[in-house]
Enzyme design. Sequence first.
Site, PDB file in Angstrom:
ATOM      1  N   ASP A 104       0.866  -1.376  -0.163  1.00  0.00           N
ATOM      2  CA  ASP A 104      -0.060   0.037   0.077  1.00  0.00           C
ATOM      3  C   ASP A 104       0.840   1.141  -0.051  1.00  0.00           C
ATOM      4  O   ASP A 104       2.085   1.223   0.454  1.00  0.00           O
ATOM      5  CB  ASP A 104      -0.878   0.058   1.356  1.00  0.00           C
ATOM      6  CG  ASP A 104      -1.784  -1.083   1.284  1.00  0.00           C
ATOM      7  OD1 ASP A 104      -2.154  -1.764   0.387  1.00  0.00           O
ATOM      8  OD2 ASP A 104      -2.521  -1.608   2.384  1.00  0.00           O
TER       9      ASP A 104
HETATM   10  N1  URA Z   1      -1.261  -6.110   3.676  1.00  0.00           N
HETATM   11  C1  URA Z   1      -1.818  -4.724   3.803  1.00  0.00           C
HETATM   12  O1  URA Z   1      -2.731  -4.552   4.531  1.00  0.00           O
HETATM   13  N2  URA Z   1      -0.969  -3.675   3.337  1.00  0.00           N
HETATM   14  C2  URA Z   1       0.035  -3.933   2.488  1.00  0.00           C
HETATM   15  O2  URA Z   1       0.688  -3.079   2.070  1.00  0.00           O
HETATM   16  C3  URA Z   1       0.546  -5.378   2.548  1.00  0.00           C
HETATM   17  C4  URA Z   1      -0.261  -6.403   3.194  1.00  0.00           C
END
Ligand code: URA
Length: 233
Positions: A104
Amino acid sequence: MERLDKIISATGKKSRREVKELIRQGRIMVDGKAAAAADMKIDPLKATILLDGAPLGYEKFTYVMLHKPAGVLSAVEDRKQKTVLDLLPTELKKRGLSPVGRLDKDTEGLLLLTNDGELTHRLLSPKYHVDKVYYARVEGCLEPSDAEAFAAGMVLDDGLECLPAGLEILSPNEALVTLREGKFHQVKRMLAARGKPVQYLKRLQMGSLKLDEQLPCGAYRPLRAEEVEALRQ
Ligand code: URA
């Protein structure tokens, strides 16, 4: 930066001892000049290494470990926002690298970039169940029942079915989460479902590949030959 003899021996074409001899004979050129010593440090992603005037072919594919900072997209390009590719120099950008999976925008940590499509496929395929390890800091207080729920496999209110996962509680609001899959926002959604929303998330490991602790946030380095080999296994 890596030793010249190490880079060449990693191709499997010459041993370190042979490299030393070839250098003595003036047959190895680095960026247009005869190589000075086996232990000279060069950047394997940038240098051109020739043996008897021909490229060594040590760079069929490129593998880069990025310590992704928060605030950049795990994408190749975006019209408005900065992407992880924008953190790499132009000559690397030209090699057609893509991130292996996504983090993310606000997640930090280990991101592998490569142009090796087969390895990418294998690392991301649900068939291979490659473990990903995250450090998470949450709001609220983690309890053993959270770890039990993770271990049992969860079905979230929105219907998302999660495979059994690891939750190792490090302190009341910190944990290591190990996932064998990579669904959208999965760590955040699983912890939110336990009433412990994520405040900070960082990926530490993907399969055998660990985030290099020496690598500052925002920096990258090429993977070592043995790291690529271990991922292929
Ligand atoms: N899980 C999440 O919620 N975000 C990420 O960036 C990676 C795994």
